[in-house]
Design a protein around this motif. Structure first.
Motif, PDB file in Angstrom:
ATOM      1  N   ARG A 226     -44.312 -37.173  43.847  1.00 41.47           N
ATOM      2  CA  ARG A 226     -43.721 -36.109  43.612  1.00 41.47           C
ATOM      3  C   ARG A 226     -42.387 -35.763  44.428  1.00 41.47           C
ATOM      4  N   GLU A 227     -41.382 -35.462  43.901  1.00 42.83           N
ATOM      5  CA  GLU A 227     -39.992 -35.430  44.304  1.00 42.83           C
ATOM      6  C   GLU A 227     -40.092 -34.600  45.705  1.00 42.83           C
ATOM      7  N   GLY A 228     -39.540 -35.182  46.821  1.00 47.59           N
ATOM      8  CA  GLY A 228     -39.510 -34.620  48.025  1.00 47.59           C
ATOM      9  C   GLY A 228     -40.710 -34.554  48.823  1.00 47.59           C
ATOM     10  N   TRP A 229     -41.785 -35.185  48.540  1.00 48.30           N
ATOM     11  CA  TRP A 229     -43.017 -35.304  49.263  1.00 48.30           C
ATOM     12  C   TRP A 229     -43.201 -36.452  49.863  1.00 48.30           C
ATOM     13  N   TYR A 230     -42.173 -37.416  50.014  1.00 47.94           N
ATOM     14  CA  TYR A 230     -42.337 -38.737  50.778  1.00 47.94           C
ATOM     15  C   TYR A 230     -40.939 -38.960  51.534  1.00 47.94           C
ATOM     16  N   GLY A 231     -41.057 -39.838  52.448  1.00 49.92           N
ATOM     17  CA  GLY A 231     -39.915 -40.107  53.273  1.00 49.92           C
ATOM     18  C   GLY A 231     -40.501 -41.401  53.923  1.00 49.92           C
TER      19      GLY A 231
ATOM     20  N   ARG B 118     -47.513 -55.698  40.840  1.00 42.95           N
ATOM     21  CA  ARG B 118     -46.529 -55.223  39.971  1.00 42.95           C
ATOM     22  C   ARG B 118     -45.201 -55.024  40.319  1.00 42.95           C
ATOM     23  N   LYS B 119     -44.081 -54.755  39.490  1.00 40.13           N
ATOM     24  CA  LYS B 119     -42.882 -54.653  39.955  1.00 40.13           C
ATOM     25  C   LYS B 119     -42.826 -53.432  40.833  1.00 40.13           C
ATOM     26  N   PRO B 120     -41.581 -53.608  41.833  1.00 42.52           N
ATOM     27  CA  PRO B 120     -41.342 -52.529  42.918  1.00 42.52           C
ATOM     28  C   PRO B 120     -41.181 -51.216  42.351  1.00 42.52           C
ATOM     29  N   ASN B 121     -41.629 -49.928  42.543  1.00 44.49           N
ATOM     30  CA  ASN B 121     -41.338 -48.730  42.117  1.00 44.49           C
ATOM     31  C   ASN B 121     -39.944 -48.308  42.792  1.00 44.49           C
ATOM     32  N   PHE B 122     -39.747 -47.139  42.643  1.00 42.27           N
ATOM     33  CA  PHE B 122     -38.484 -46.489  42.933  1.00 42.27           C
ATOM     34  C   PHE B 122     -38.219 -46.576  44.532  1.00 42.27           C
ATOM     35  N   THR B 123     -39.302 -46.831  45.173  1.00 41.70           N
ATOM     36  CA  THR B 123     -39.186 -46.736  46.668  1.00 41.70           C
ATOM     37  C   THR B 123     -38.965 -48.246  47.187  1.00 41.70           C
ATOM     38  N   GLY B 124     -38.907 -49.313  46.428  1.00 43.81           N
ATOM     39  CA  GLY B 124     -38.790 -50.494  46.868  1.00 43.81           C
ATOM     40  C   GLY B 124     -39.981 -51.024  47.292  1.00 43.81           C
TER      41      GLY B 124
ATOM     42  N   GLU C  81     -44.985 -24.762  43.328  1.00 43.69           N
ATOM     43  CA  GLU C  81     -46.111 -25.155  42.265  1.00 43.69           C
ATOM     44  C   GLU C  81     -46.852 -26.375  42.576  1.00 43.69           C
ATOM     45  N   GLY C  82     -46.223 -27.274  43.274  1.00 45.72           N
ATOM     46  CA  GLY C  82     -46.898 -28.575  43.823  1.00 45.72           C
ATOM     47  C   GLY C  82     -47.829 -28.237  45.110  1.00 45.72           C
TER      48      GLY C  82
ATOM     49  N   SER D   4     -40.974 -54.678  57.418  1.00 41.68           N
ATOM     50  CA  SER D   4     -40.282 -54.847  58.632  1.00 41.68           C
ATOM     51  C   SER D   4     -41.181 -54.600  59.867  1.00 41.68           C
ATOM     52  N   GLY D   5     -41.904 -53.622  59.622  1.00 42.06           N
ATOM     53  CA  GLY D   5     -42.902 -53.045  61.054  1.00 42.06           C
ATOM     54  C   GLY D   5     -42.175 -52.343  61.821  1.00 42.06           C
ATOM     55  N   LEU D   6     -40.828 -51.936  61.650  1.00 39.19           N
ATOM     56  CA  LEU D   6     -39.974 -51.238  62.551  1.00 39.19           C
ATOM     57  C   LEU D   6     -39.994 -49.627  62.227  1.00 39.19           C
ATOM     58  N   HIS D   7     -40.350 -49.394  60.679  1.00 42.44           N
ATOM     59  CA  HIS D   7     -40.724 -47.901  60.415  1.00 42.44           C
ATOM     60  C   HIS D   7     -41.847 -47.866  59.594  1.00 42.44           C
ATOM     61  N   TRP D   8     -42.309 -46.406  59.844  1.00 43.27           N
ATOM     62  CA  TRP D   8     -43.527 -46.021  58.702  1.00 43.27           C
ATOM     63  C   TRP D   8     -43.196 -45.094  57.566  1.00 43.27           C
ATOM     64  N   ARG D   9     -43.540 -45.434  56.648  1.00 40.08           N
ATOM     65  CA  ARG D   9     -43.427 -44.475  55.507  1.00 40.08           C
ATOM     66  C   ARG D   9     -44.444 -43.137  55.598  1.00 40.08           C
ATOM     67  N   TRP D  10     -44.250 -42.215  54.717  1.00 35.32           N
ATOM     68  CA  TRP D  10     -45.128 -41.098  54.579  1.00 35.32           C
ATOM     69  C   TRP D  10     -45.232 -40.801  53.172  1.00 35.32           C
ATOM     70  N   GLN D  11     -46.293 -40.171  52.815  1.00 39.32           N
ATOM     71  CA  GLN D  11     -46.331 -39.448  51.594  1.00 39.32           C
ATOM     72  C   GLN D  11     -47.183 -38.407  51.748  1.00 39.32           C
ATOM     73  N   LEU D  12     -47.025 -37.009  51.287  1.00 34.73           N
ATOM     74  CA  LEU D  12     -47.823 -36.179  51.043  1.00 34.73           C
ATOM     75  C   LEU D  12     -48.381 -36.197  49.266  1.00 34.73           C
TER      76      LEU D  12
END
Length: 254
Positions: free
Chosen positions: A118-123, A243-249, A157-158, A97-105
């Motif tokens: 890695r769970e909790g490292w994206y939003g 390929r098919k979408p991952n769990f983030t859509g 650990e991460g 949509s261009g309204l928001h930006w994702r991030w991932q460490l």
């Protein structure tokens, strides 16, 4: 401006003290519950004269909050690089949509297209608008040091996997932070394949720069180059099938 988030205690001259139950930093509308009332009240932070519990005015338009967490994340990553965690990388890209930006460490091998999840490292900025936290036990408005301690406690650990040297990327990231912080972020948006005067593809045009809060002028600083390791990724990305979408859509590349 102090952080405004669900759970923040506020004062309204007609209703008294209340607690925010929902906030939208994009529009400035909040929902709040006052006293023993069963219903929440919708208020606008720009026009309804809402204050913090200590009487400090919430000047939503004059002192706009960050709509996206990316600048705060950049400051955190830079501090961790300086502490020896140089194999820590921050990827950011726009939603369709261009309204928001994702991030991932991510950590370890510098592989932007096959970065590990890695769970909790994206939003997403969309989530941040309604609850301005990163999601690893941090509090709204947490400082850089507080974010680091929260992340280390949440996933030691991460974070340990980021220990090591990556001098090229660390130097690039430090220069980017000097140019952009605190008001701007970078976006690794490879969707528009720009062409030169001869009709050929420009493989690596300047990195798109985005303000993190309302009211900031368009970025007019030095051109930001793509980070080390991106050469050739533009062409390969557009040649790869989806390929098919991952769990983030988001459709993920092979």
């Amino acid at each position: 401006m102090k952080p405004v988030a669900p759970g923040t205690v506020i004062f309204h001259r007609h209703r008294g003290y209340g607690v925010i139950t929902h906030v939208n930093l994009l529009t400035g509308w909040i929902s709040a519950r006052f006293g023993n009332e069963s219903r929440t009240l919708d208020l606008n932070l720009s026009t309804d004269e809402v204050q913090h519990a200590d009487g400090e005015a919430i000047l939503f338009r004059r002192s706009p909050p960050d709509r996206m967490p990316h600048a705060r994340l950049m400051a955190m990553v830079r501090a961790l690089h300086m502490a020896g965690y140089e194999k820590l990388y921050l990827y950011s890209w726009p939603k369709p949509s261009g309204l928001h930006w994702r991030w991932q460490l991510f950590t370890g091998k510098r592989d932007w297209m096959q970065r590990p999840w890695r769970e909790g490292w994206y939003g997403s900025g969309a989530d941040y608008n309604n609850n301005p936290v990163m999601g690893w036990g941090d509090a709204p408005g947490a400082s850089t040091d507080e974010l680091i301690h929260s992340l280390a406690k949440f996933d030691p650990e991460g974070l340990a996997r980021a220990l090591g040297r990556d001098e090229d990327h660390t130097a690039w990231f430090a220069n980017v932070c000097d140019a952009l912080l605190p008001g701007y972020m970078y976006s690794f948006d490879m969707a528009p394949m720009q062409k030169n005067a001869n009709g050929g593809l420009i493989e690596m045009p300047p990195v798109p720069i985005v303000p993190v809060r309302a009211g900031l002028p368009a970025y007019a600083g030095p051109v930001i180059e793509w980070p080390p390791g991106w050469a050739g990724l533009w062409t390969r990305r557009h040649e790869m099938p989806m390929r098919k979408p991952n769990f983030t859509g988001e459709p993920e590349l092979r």
